[in-house]
Design a protein around this motif. Sequence first.
Motif, mmCIF file in Angstrom:
data_model
loop_
_atom_site.group_PDB
_atom_site.id
_atom_site.type_symbol
_atom_site.label_atom_id
_atom_site.label_comp_id
_atom_site.label_asym_id
_atom_site.label_seq_id
_atom_site.Cartn_x
_atom_site.Cartn_y
_atom_site.Cartn_z
ATOM 1 N N ILE A 67 0.814 -1.218 0.000
ATOM 2 C CA ILE A 67 0.000 0.000 0.000
ATOM 3 C C ILE A 67 0.843 1.260 0.000
ATOM 4 O O ILE A 67 0.452 2.277 -0.576
ATOM 5 C CB ILE A 67 -0.923 0.005 1.239
ATOM 6 N N GLU A 70 1.019 3.978 -2.655
ATOM 7 C CA GLU A 70 -0.228 4.620 -3.048
ATOM 8 C C GLU A 70 -0.699 5.682 -2.064
ATOM 9 O O GLU A 70 -1.549 6.501 -2.404
ATOM 10 C CB GLU A 70 -1.327 3.550 -3.189
ATOM 11 N N LYS A 94 -8.804 2.388 2.063
ATOM 12 C CA LYS A 94 -9.243 2.435 0.664
ATOM 13 C C LYS A 94 -8.360 1.545 -0.203
ATOM 14 O O LYS A 94 -8.851 0.812 -1.075
ATOM 15 C CB LYS A 94 -9.211 3.868 0.143
ATOM 16 N N GLU A 95 -7.059 1.586 0.020
ATOM 17 C CA GLU A 95 -6.142 0.764 -0.768
ATOM 18 C C GLU A 95 -6.323 -0.721 -0.465
ATOM 19 O O GLU A 95 -6.231 -1.564 -1.361
ATOM 20 C CB GLU A 95 -4.693 1.182 -0.522
ATOM 21 N N ILE A 97 -9.072 -2.149 0.264
ATOM 22 C CA ILE A 97 -10.283 -2.552 -0.453
ATOM 23 C C ILE A 97 -10.040 -2.572 -1.958
ATOM 24 O O ILE A 97 -10.358 -3.544 -2.647
ATOM 25 C CB ILE A 97 -11.448 -1.599 -0.112
ATOM 26 N N ASP A 98 -9.451 -1.492 -2.481
ATOM 27 C CA ASP A 98 -9.258 -1.385 -3.933
ATOM 28 C C ASP A 98 -8.350 -2.483 -4.468
ATOM 29 O O ASP A 98 -8.567 -3.003 -5.570
ATOM 30 C CB ASP A 98 -8.674 -0.013 -4.286
ATOM 31 N N GLN A 99 -7.311 -2.825 -3.712
ATOM 32 C CA GLN A 99 -6.370 -3.855 -4.160
ATOM 33 C C GLN A 99 -6.791 -5.263 -3.743
ATOM 34 O O GLN A 99 -6.092 -6.225 -4.034
ATOM 35 C CB GLN A 99 -4.969 -3.557 -3.613
ATOM 36 N N GLN A 100 -7.922 -5.378 -3.057
ATOM 37 C CA GLN A 100 -8.459 -6.687 -2.640
ATOM 38 C C GLN A 100 -7.406 -7.492 -1.874
ATOM 39 O O GLN A 100 -7.256 -8.705 -2.062
ATOM 40 C CB GLN A 100 -8.931 -7.489 -3.858
ATOM 41 N N GLN A 228 -6.863 -9.382 -14.154
ATOM 42 C CA GLN A 228 -7.650 -8.976 -12.990
ATOM 43 C C GLN A 228 -9.078 -9.507 -13.064
ATOM 44 O O GLN A 228 -9.677 -9.879 -12.056
ATOM 45 C CB GLN A 228 -7.658 -7.451 -12.871
ATOM 46 N N ASP A 232 -10.997 -11.523 -10.165
ATOM 47 C CA ASP A 232 -12.287 -11.060 -9.655
ATOM 48 C C ASP A 232 -13.322 -12.180 -9.684
ATOM 49 O O ASP A 232 -14.106 -12.354 -8.734
ATOM 50 C CB ASP A 232 -12.792 -9.874 -10.483
#
Length: 245
Positions: A67, A70, A94-95, A97-100, A228, A232
């Motif tokens: 992270i 970022e 946020k990172e 979550i965004d990067q899973q 990706q 997902d």
Amino acid sequence: MDPLLDLIKERARKHLKTVGEAETEANEWYNEREERRRKINRYIQDIIEEYEIATEPSASQLFATMIAPEVFPADPYSEDYSVEEYVKAKAVLKEVIDQQLVEKKQLRRIVRKDADRLKAKSGKGVRPADILVEIVIDGPKSSRSIADRLQRKAGQPNRDWSAGVTEAARDLAGHRDPENHPNRDIWDEHPLLEGDSDKWQATDYGAIVGTYLSHPQNQRVVLSDFPQKMIDQVIAEFDLPDKNL
């Protein structure tokens, strides 16, 4: 005394002194940057653990490292930089979550577990793991084609493993009801293959497991090697994150 030799020696001493000073300055600069980098990672790690995103210190450290680029400014090494001022918990979360990050960590654990499950099984002259790896490496194949390749690798080209390949592949594709075949290892919940004896191909999850198995020395599941969209889909298939993992 040779004046020319003395001159050369003097210049050499000055040069070595200059080089030594430059190396010292470079080391000090590098150490300072490393200390600030470690401070950034520690601060992010504290946030991750505070919000119980990862309970394992090693996982928190990994997440922090991923992270960090970022969430801090372009130049975090300036004299007036304050990690507490620039790095906010909201940005870290946020990172995550965004990067899973949590989902991917759990998926890696599942892949390793299923890879071990596969390696522990064997079929009639052929291992299911070998079938999966063969398909992942070379693409969709028929049972006959897979059998031919595996027979040659085993030094038994005159034997016919087609039937054994088909039986094992059907298990990997979840084509049987586990209740009716209690002695077989059937992948009905998360199949690794799909198709039939004319053409077997890996599912998205099967491609990940097979790729991991194809590198026996690899200790890590490298999800960044896959599109990706595929990641997902697999994360959704397993309904991650799972609080029980």
